[in-house]
Design an enzyme around this catalytic site. Structure first.
Site, PDB file in Angstrom:
ATOM      1  CG  ASP A  38       4.377  59.272 199.922  1.00  0.00           C
ATOM      2  OD1 ASP A  38       4.315  59.406 198.759  1.00  0.00           O
ATOM      3  OD2 ASP A  38       4.436  59.967 200.870  1.00  0.00           O
ATOM      4  CG  ASP A  42       8.093  68.674 195.627  1.00  0.00           C
ATOM      5  OD1 ASP A  42       6.747  69.035 195.386  1.00  0.00           O
ATOM      6  OD2 ASP A  42       8.555  67.789 195.472  1.00  0.00           O
TER       7      ASP A  42
END
Length: 239
Positions: A7, A129
């Site tokens: 990330d 998500d």
């Protein structure tokens, strides 16, 4: 396929807790080196997220993505803030193999249909998500009323094949994946290729998912907590 995750925030590799930008832990100041270590362990897949881009809707870590692409040998997938055709085309031209489109799948389905029509379902992956079975968008900052299953069905009708399913409440918590959610989606939509993301702790979790028929998974925090090693992931990936 097992995808170790990197990330990106301000050009560095970090981990967030439950998607909270104020709870970021530095993993590696040089994500290019981190990507090379993943390669060296025998893994040929890498999952990148432009966290800044997910929040702003612009490419905030483009130079870092380009450097990782140049250094990493294998399949590179990228998500975070890809909300325009031009940006998607730019990343693909850069050599990114698969793009994960999240918020735009809900807010701009015509764009995603165009991307799927142009580049195909192997290169355009849908990020689904959310919490409690409902979709969250814009870097998880906004909760919608759309069911994950509904979004998957809509995107499949447009040509999507692969879906990264992340339970925001599990992400970064090391509590295990949401097996109920993943099991329900797999049972409802067996043709969808689900990629499990969020909460995976160890090899046992990966084996449980495989036994359910979900062979693809993204793993991040467990690597950096030490509950699973790159060598173990490479072994599972080879099975």
């Amino acid at each position: 396929m097992i995808f170790p995750a990197i990330d990106l925030k301000a050009g560095q590799s970090v981990r967030l807790y439950q998607g909270d930008f104020s709870q970021a832990t530095l993993i590696n100041a040089d994500p290019v080196v981190q990507a090379q270590q993943i390669n060296a362990a025998g893994l040929q897949q890498l999952h990148l997220v432009d966290l800044d881009g997910a929040k702003s809707g612009r490419p905030e870590n483009l130079a870092t993505v380009a450097a990782i692409r140049a250094a990493f040998n294998g399949t590179l997938e990228l998500g975070g803030g890809i909300r325009s055709y031009d940006l998607a085309a730019r990343y693909l031209k850069l050599g990114v193999d698969r793009l994960i489109i999240g918020s735009a799948a809900l807010t701009d389905p015509a764009l995603v249909k165009r991307l799927l029509t142009t580049f195909g379902g192997e290169r355009i992956v849908i990020g689904v998500d959310g919490q409690d079975g409902q979709v969250a968008i814009n870097g998880w900052l906004e909760q919608s009323q759309t069911k994950m299953s509904t979004l998957i069905q809509t995107m499949m009708a447009s040509g999507a094949k692969h879906f990264v399913v992340t339970d925001v409440a599990r992400d970064g918590t090391m509590q295990g994946p949401n097996l109920n959610l993943l099991g329900q989606l797999h049972a409802q939509l067996p043709q969808a290729q689900l990629v499990a993301s969020g909460g995976i702790r160890n090899v046992a979790d990966l084996q449980t998912l495989q036994a359910m028929g979900i062979a693809d998974a993204i793993i991040g925090k467990a690597l950096y907590e030490g509950s699973v090693t790159l060598a173990e992931l490479a072994e599972v990936d080879a099975c």
